[in-house]
Scaffold this motif. Structure first.
Motif, short mmCIF file in Angstrom:
data_model
loop_
_atom_site.label_atom_id
_atom_site.label_comp_id
_atom_site.label_asym_id
_atom_site.label_seq_id
_atom_site.Cartn_x
_atom_site.Cartn_y
_atom_site.Cartn_z
N GLU A 119 32.25 21.94 -32.04
CA GLU A 119 31.45 21.36 -33.11
C GLU A 119 30.24 22.26 -33.37
O GLU A 119 29.65 22.81 -32.44
N LYS A 130 27.04 15.31 -38.69
CA LYS A 130 28.32 14.69 -38.34
C LYS A 130 28.59 13.55 -39.33
O LYS A 130 28.06 12.46 -39.20
N TYR A 131 29.38 13.83 -40.35
CA TYR A 131 29.72 12.81 -41.35
C TYR A 131 30.99 12.07 -40.95
O TYR A 131 31.94 12.68 -40.46
N GLU A 132 31.00 10.77 -41.17
CA GLU A 132 32.20 9.98 -40.91
C GLU A 132 33.14 10.14 -42.10
O GLU A 132 32.72 10.15 -43.24
N LYS A 133 34.44 10.25 -41.81
CA LYS A 133 35.41 10.40 -42.90
C LYS A 133 36.71 9.67 -42.56
O LYS A 133 37.25 9.82 -41.47
N CYS A 150 43.80 16.49 -42.25
CA CYS A 150 43.72 17.04 -40.89
C CYS A 150 45.08 17.17 -40.22
O CYS A 150 45.19 17.77 -39.15
N ASP A 175 37.59 9.19 -38.18
CA ASP A 175 37.08 10.42 -37.56
C ASP A 175 37.89 11.64 -37.98
O ASP A 175 38.10 12.56 -37.18
N LYS A 204 38.93 15.09 -39.10
CA LYS A 204 38.30 16.41 -39.07
C LYS A 204 39.17 17.35 -39.91
O LYS A 204 40.11 17.96 -39.40
N THR A 231 33.24 14.67 -49.15
CA THR A 231 33.12 14.58 -47.69
C THR A 231 34.19 15.41 -47.00
O THR A 231 33.92 16.06 -45.98
N THR A 232 35.40 15.41 -47.57
CA THR A 232 36.48 16.23 -47.01
C THR A 232 36.09 17.70 -47.00
O THR A 232 36.28 18.42 -46.01
N LYS A 283 33.24 18.55 -44.42
CA LYS A 283 33.72 18.49 -43.03
C LYS A 283 34.67 19.65 -42.73
O LYS A 283 34.65 20.20 -41.64
N ASN A 311 32.45 22.47 -42.27
CA ASN A 311 31.41 22.20 -41.27
C ASN A 311 30.02 22.50 -41.82
O ASN A 311 29.21 23.21 -41.20
#
Length: 406
Positions: free
Chosen positions: A142, A148-151, A186, A201, A203, A218-219, A222, A225
């Motif tokens: 990380e 740290k965004y929630e997705k 992911c 979560d 990633k 958001t995608t 993340k 990063n």
């Protein structure tokens, strides 16, 4: 056109035998009669180019029956087992504990090598390619600086070739086609029923996220990063490096073909896209590319969920209450959206501080960015038209009070 009783008699000869009969009650509709468990089961049969009785579509009735028999067998023989599958999943134990043990990892991963920030060594890239999405989740380093965004996972029905196991419960995924779902961002593979239990979560992996424009915000952040989409950071930095004194900034449109070129450059090269003055001399091309990015978002920067609250806030006449309502509405935005909006509003505030040169005030920018940053969710044309002036007011309020609201 035969009765249920006749069908039952014909099929009683063997398990797995089947026939299709036309309904006596409703001519023109068809029923699949299938022998399983020493009884005949009847299913309404549909056809839209492919055959189906439920969600799955099949090229042939033979495939439909094959898949149906597999499903019936599993659900009959292992009903109790299936019911318990999601009670004690391996998702956390295997994903974050077992696979994270040092000795195991050393077999899969290369020795640590120092590489410049944002780059991956060739050996590391090759090894990560081979890891399953679950192992990748356990081993990815990380970036401590990134928010740290929630997705939520972007699950799509998927047909797996050969035997496949669920990465949530570690049980076999059965069926001939569409055995489970796969996250398009992911690559996580799970049963459809397990997908409801998987935490938010996701990633995203860059090999699954193929473009920059039209990608969920958001995608994108993340996957890269980062705190904000690189398009927003790079365009704003480029605009401010050239100076925000240009007359009609954001109001004057750039040449559409060149704006499309910038979009293609970001989609192709990501953060390596060259948008410097040497390539695009006209600053309006860069402002146009930034506006296009926001227009192309599948979920607007001010999301559909938050939209009604912002509309209500704009209609409040008392200035203090209106400001408070905007502050509450901002809390409904996903963190990545809120951070991007904050960064954009801070930039637009710097633009209006140069109004004497660029002739752009908060009201002008509200007219430009209102419909760009927010869209009415499924409203009729007249209501959407009436909302435009409130959209302008929302953006105007956010620009003027950026330091207070964010």
């Amino acid at each position: 056109m035969i009765s249920r009783e006749e069908a039952d008699q014909l099929l009683s000869v063997a398990e797995g035998s089947y026939l299709i009969r036309e309904s006596q009650r409703q001519p023109g509709t068809y029923t699949l009669a299938l022998r399983f468990g020493n009884q005949t089961r009847n299913f309404r049969l549909y056809h839209d180019g492919k055959h189906f009785v439920g969600e799955k579509r099949f090229e042939s009735i033979h495939d439909l029956v094959t898949d149906g028999l597999i499903t019936l067998y599993i659900e009959t023989k292992a009903a109790e087992y299936i019911a318990k599958m999601t009670i004690n999943p391996i998702y956390e134990h295997i994903g974050y504990t077992t696979l994270n043990k040092e000795p195991t990892l050393k077999k899969h991963l290369p020795m640590c090598q120092e590489v410049p920030d944002g780059q991956v060594s060739q050996g590391e890239a090759g090894d990560k390619e081979r890891l399953t999405s679950l192992v990748r989740r356990a081993t990815l380093k990380e970036n401590d600086l990134a928010t740290k965004y929630e997705k939520v996972h972007n699950f799509k029905v998927h047909t797996f070739r050969g035997p496949h196991w669920c990465e949530y419960c570690a049980n076999f995924m059965w069926g001939l086609i569409a055995q489970g779902v796969k996250c398009a961002d992911c690559g996580l593979n799970v049963h459809k029923q397990c997908s409801k239990m998987v935490p938010n979560d996701c990633k995203p992996d860059l090999k699954h996220v193929k473009k920059v424009y039209s990608c969920d915000l958001t995608t994108l952040v993340k996957a890269h990063n980062s705190k904000r989409p690189m398009v927003v950071d790079m365009c704003i930095q480029e605009i401010e490096s050239r100076g925000v004194q240009s007359e009609g900034l954001y109001r004057i449109s750039g040449f559409s073909d060149l704006i499309e070129d910038v979009k293609l450059a970001f989609d192709r090269d990501g953060e390596k896209a060259d948008i410097s003055v040497n390539v695009y001399e006209d600053i309006n091309i860069i402002t146009g590319a930034l506006k296009l990015y926001f227009r192309d978002l599948p979920i607007p920067l001010i999301t559909y969920d938050a939209y009604p609250r912002f509309m209500e806030a704009a209609k409040i006449s008392d200035p203090d209450k209106r400001l408070e309502a905007h502050h509450e509405a901002l809390k409904l935005l996903p963190p990545a959206h809120c951070e991007t909006l904050r960064y954009l509003m801070a930039h637009l505030k710097r633009v209006i501080q140069n109004e004497k040169d660029n002739l752009m005030n908060a009201e002008n920018l509200g007219i430009v960015f209102g419909p760009t940053l927010m869209r009415a969710p499924d409203l009729d044309a007249m209501t959407a038209l009436n909302d435009i002036r409130y959209q302008r007011q929302v953006v105007e309020t956010l620009i003027k009070n950026e330091d207070i609201l964010f």
